[in-house]
Design a protein around this motif. Structure first.
Motif, PDB file in Angstrom:
ATOM      1  N   LEU A  11     -11.867   1.369  30.338  1.00 14.25           N
ATOM      2  CA  LEU A  11     -12.481   0.997  29.064  1.00 14.25           C
ATOM      3  C   LEU A  11     -13.502  -0.129  29.204  1.00 14.25           C
ATOM      4  O   LEU A  11     -14.322  -0.335  28.317  1.00 14.25           O
ATOM      5  CB  LEU A  11     -11.401   0.589  28.056  1.00 14.25           C
ATOM      6  CG  LEU A  11     -10.343   1.660  27.747  1.00 14.25           C
ATOM      7  CD1 LEU A  11      -9.304   1.125  26.777  1.00 14.25           C
ATOM      8  CD2 LEU A  11     -11.005   2.917  27.177  1.00 14.25           C
ATOM      9  N   HIS A  12     -13.448  -0.891  30.268  1.00 13.48           N
ATOM     10  CA  HIS A  12     -14.418  -1.953  30.529  1.00 13.48           C
ATOM     11  C   HIS A  12     -14.487  -2.207  32.033  1.00 13.48           C
ATOM     12  O   HIS A  12     -13.710  -1.628  32.810  1.00 13.48           O
ATOM     13  CB  HIS A  12     -14.070  -3.232  29.755  1.00 13.48           C
ATOM     14  CG  HIS A  12     -12.739  -3.821  30.112  1.00 13.48           C
ATOM     15  ND1 HIS A  12     -12.516  -4.494  31.290  1.00 13.48           N
ATOM     16  CD2 HIS A  12     -11.558  -3.839  29.448  1.00 13.48           C
ATOM     17  CE1 HIS A  12     -11.267  -4.908  31.343  1.00 13.48           C
ATOM     18  NE2 HIS A  12     -10.664  -4.511  30.233  1.00 13.48           N
ATOM     19  N   ALA A  13     -15.403  -3.072  32.424  1.00 15.30           N
ATOM     20  CA  ALA A  13     -15.713  -3.240  33.851  1.00 15.30           C
ATOM     21  C   ALA A  13     -15.130  -4.505  34.465  1.00 15.30           C
ATOM     22  O   ALA A  13     -15.463  -4.853  35.587  1.00 15.30           O
ATOM     23  CB  ALA A  13     -17.233  -3.253  34.037  1.00 15.30           C
ATOM     24  N   PHE A  14     -14.233  -5.201  33.753  1.00 16.34           N
ATOM     25  CA  PHE A  14     -13.744  -6.494  34.225  1.00 16.34           C
ATOM     26  C   PHE A  14     -12.378  -6.352  34.895  1.00 16.34           C
ATOM     27  O   PHE A  14     -11.367  -6.127  34.229  1.00 16.34           O
ATOM     28  CB  PHE A  14     -13.659  -7.486  33.070  1.00 16.34           C
ATOM     29  CG  PHE A  14     -14.994  -7.766  32.429  1.00 16.34           C
ATOM     30  CD1 PHE A  14     -15.869  -8.670  32.994  1.00 16.34           C
ATOM     31  CD2 PHE A  14     -15.370  -7.090  31.275  1.00 16.34           C
ATOM     32  CE1 PHE A  14     -17.105  -8.921  32.408  1.00 16.34           C
ATOM     33  CE2 PHE A  14     -16.594  -7.334  30.682  1.00 16.34           C
ATOM     34  CZ  PHE A  14     -17.473  -8.248  31.258  1.00 16.34           C
ATOM     35  N   LEU A  37     -12.270 -13.038  37.079  1.00 11.00           N
ATOM     36  CA  LEU A  37     -12.534 -11.609  36.901  1.00 11.00           C
ATOM     37  C   LEU A  37     -13.687 -11.172  37.788  1.00 11.00           C
ATOM     38  O   LEU A  37     -14.583 -11.963  38.089  1.00 11.00           O
ATOM     39  CB  LEU A  37     -12.897 -11.313  35.439  1.00 11.00           C
ATOM     40  CG  LEU A  37     -11.953 -11.837  34.363  1.00 11.00           C
ATOM     41  CD1 LEU A  37     -12.576 -11.660  32.985  1.00 11.00           C
ATOM     42  CD2 LEU A  37     -10.619 -11.109  34.428  1.00 11.00           C
ATOM     43  N   TYR A  38     -13.657  -9.899  38.173  1.00 11.63           N
ATOM     44  CA  TYR A  38     -14.799  -9.317  38.882  1.00 11.63           C
ATOM     45  C   TYR A  38     -15.492  -8.349  37.950  1.00 11.63           C
ATOM     46  O   TYR A  38     -14.897  -7.389  37.455  1.00 11.63           O
ATOM     47  CB  TYR A  38     -14.380  -8.593  40.163  1.00 11.63           C
ATOM     48  CG  TYR A  38     -15.573  -8.124  40.967  1.00 11.63           C
ATOM     49  CD1 TYR A  38     -16.348  -9.039  41.673  1.00 11.63           C
ATOM     50  CD2 TYR A  38     -15.946  -6.777  40.981  1.00 11.63           C
ATOM     51  CE1 TYR A  38     -17.458  -8.632  42.400  1.00 11.63           C
ATOM     52  CE2 TYR A  38     -17.053  -6.356  41.701  1.00 11.63           C
ATOM     53  CZ  TYR A  38     -17.806  -7.287  42.396  1.00 11.63           C
ATOM     54  OH  TYR A  38     -18.922  -6.875  43.116  1.00 11.63           O
ATOM     55  N   GLN A  42     -22.203  -6.031  36.992  1.00  8.61           N
ATOM     56  CA  GLN A  42     -23.121  -6.990  37.585  1.00  8.61           C
ATOM     57  C   GLN A  42     -22.749  -7.361  39.014  1.00  8.61           C
ATOM     58  O   GLN A  42     -23.489  -8.081  39.683  1.00  8.61           O
ATOM     59  CB  GLN A  42     -23.179  -8.249  36.716  1.00  8.61           C
ATOM     60  CG  GLN A  42     -23.697  -7.984  35.321  1.00  8.61           C
ATOM     61  CD  GLN A  42     -23.841  -9.258  34.504  1.00  8.61           C
ATOM     62  OE1 GLN A  42     -23.526 -10.354  34.953  1.00  8.61           O
ATOM     63  NE2 GLN A  42     -24.327  -9.109  33.273  1.00  8.61           N
ATOM     64  N   GLN A  43     -21.571  -6.891  39.464  1.00  7.18           N
ATOM     65  CA  GLN A  43     -21.074  -7.174  40.810  1.00  7.18           C
ATOM     66  C   GLN A  43     -21.032  -8.679  41.067  1.00  7.18           C
ATOM     67  O   GLN A  43     -21.513  -9.182  42.083  1.00  7.18           O
ATOM     68  CB  GLN A  43     -21.924  -6.450  41.867  1.00  7.18           C
ATOM     69  CG  GLN A  43     -21.860  -4.935  41.745  1.00  7.18           C
ATOM     70  CD  GLN A  43     -22.604  -4.215  42.856  1.00  7.18           C
ATOM     71  OE1 GLN A  43     -23.515  -4.764  43.467  1.00  7.18           O
ATOM     72  NE2 GLN A  43     -22.215  -2.972  43.116  1.00  7.18           N
ATOM     73  N   LYS A 104     -20.389 -16.829  37.821  1.00  3.40           N
ATOM     74  CA  LYS A 104     -20.682 -17.160  36.422  1.00  3.40           C
ATOM     75  C   LYS A 104     -19.440 -17.740  35.757  1.00  3.40           C
ATOM     76  O   LYS A 104     -18.318 -17.457  36.163  1.00  3.40           O
ATOM     77  CB  LYS A 104     -21.143 -15.912  35.647  1.00  3.40           C
ATOM     78  CG  LYS A 104     -22.557 -15.445  35.973  1.00  3.40           C
ATOM     79  CD  LYS A 104     -22.976 -14.323  35.043  1.00  3.40           C
ATOM     80  CE  LYS A 104     -24.422 -13.917  35.292  1.00  3.40           C
ATOM     81  NZ  LYS A 104     -24.866 -12.840  34.369  1.00  3.40           N
ATOM     82  N   ARG A 105     -19.680 -18.535  34.700  1.00  8.07           N
ATOM     83  CA  ARG A 105     -18.587 -19.165  33.969  1.00  8.07           C
ATOM     84  C   ARG A 105     -18.805 -18.978  32.462  1.00  8.07           C
ATOM     85  O   ARG A 105     -19.927 -19.089  31.980  1.00  8.07           O
ATOM     86  CB  ARG A 105     -18.524 -20.659  34.303  1.00  8.07           C
ATOM     87  CG  ARG A 105     -18.239 -20.928  35.768  1.00  8.07           C
ATOM     88  CD  ARG A 105     -18.566 -22.370  36.152  1.00  8.07           C
ATOM     89  NE  ARG A 105     -18.310 -22.611  37.564  1.00  8.07           N
ATOM     90  CZ  ARG A 105     -19.157 -22.302  38.537  1.00  8.07           C
ATOM     91  NH1 ARG A 105     -20.337 -21.760  38.243  1.00  8.07           N
ATOM     92  NH2 ARG A 105     -18.848 -22.536  39.785  1.00  8.07           N
TER      93      ARG A 105
END
Length: 213
Positions: A11-14, A37-38, A42-43, A104-105
């Motif tokens: 359902l999502h990419a995280f 999380l990955y 955006q890799q 990223k944060r």
């Protein structure tokens, strides 16, 4: 749970790499990171800090003017703490994925904002989404305003209702506190509902009055 279950179902990419990571300095705990999380789109590896807050505002409604139920807590202090303390880590050791580098944060603050009761001149600042819902608060020491409230319809919320009002308690008064004023009692600090409208009654300490935070 939502992140892990949603990723497993596509359902999502995280992808959750780790959560609630303790940070140490010479074997002494100095902090904790909420989520690593990955992001498969955006890799990149992301660090998310989560908070649920309830802030009461006063003029001029700058970030430091939104004060929490704990008067030492305000929106400015929370954002500064996130950026200066919780976002300092670059490399994080995880149990299942080894050492990862943060790309990223994000600070994710959810909750409720309360304006002074009957305040009508509020203008949304540029840092706040203009559709964000606003509720009301009243200083427990403001006897004049409290005297004007329709206490017969003022019901104190149950703990779970700080997040979502539950009509179940309206329909079963025997399981709820009686409407305020039905026994002549003065208001106590806490969250109330006037029909569907949330109202906080609390002793308010502004940020400007506590040593110029």
């Amino acid at each position: 749970f939502w992140l892990e279950d949603g990723f497993a179902r596509g359902l999502h990419a995280f992808e959750t790499l780790a959560s609630n990571i303790q940070l140490y300095n010479d074997k002494q705990t100095v902090g904790e990171l909420d989520l690593i999380l990955y992001n498969h789109v955006q890799q990149q590896t992301e660090h998310w800090e989560l908070a649920i807050k309830f802030f009461m505002g006063s003029q001029p409604f700058a970030p430091q003017d939104w004060v929490g139920i704990n008067s030492n807590d305000n929106l400015q202090r929370k954002m500064t703490y996130m950026q200066n303390k919780q976002f300092r880590s670059v490399w994080v050791d995880t149990a299942d994925h080894g050492r990862v580098k943060i790309d990223k944060r994000y600070g994710v603050i959810k909750g409720r904002f309360f304006l002074p009761v009957h305040y009508t001149d509020f203008t949304y600042p540029d840092w706040l989404e203009p559709t964000f819902p606003m509720h009301e608060w009243c200083d427990i020491n403001d006897k004049t305003t409290l005297a004007d409230l329709d206490k017969s319809s003022l019901r104190q919320a149950h703990y779970i209702e700080w997040f979502t009002k539950r009509d179940f308690y309206d329909e079963h008064q025997s399981l709820s506190s009686l409407p305020l004023g039905s026994t002549g009692q003065p208001p106590k600090a806490g969250l109330y509902f006037i029909e569907e409208r949330p109202l906080v009654i609390y002793p308010y300490v502004s940020a400007s009055s506590e040593n110029k935070l």
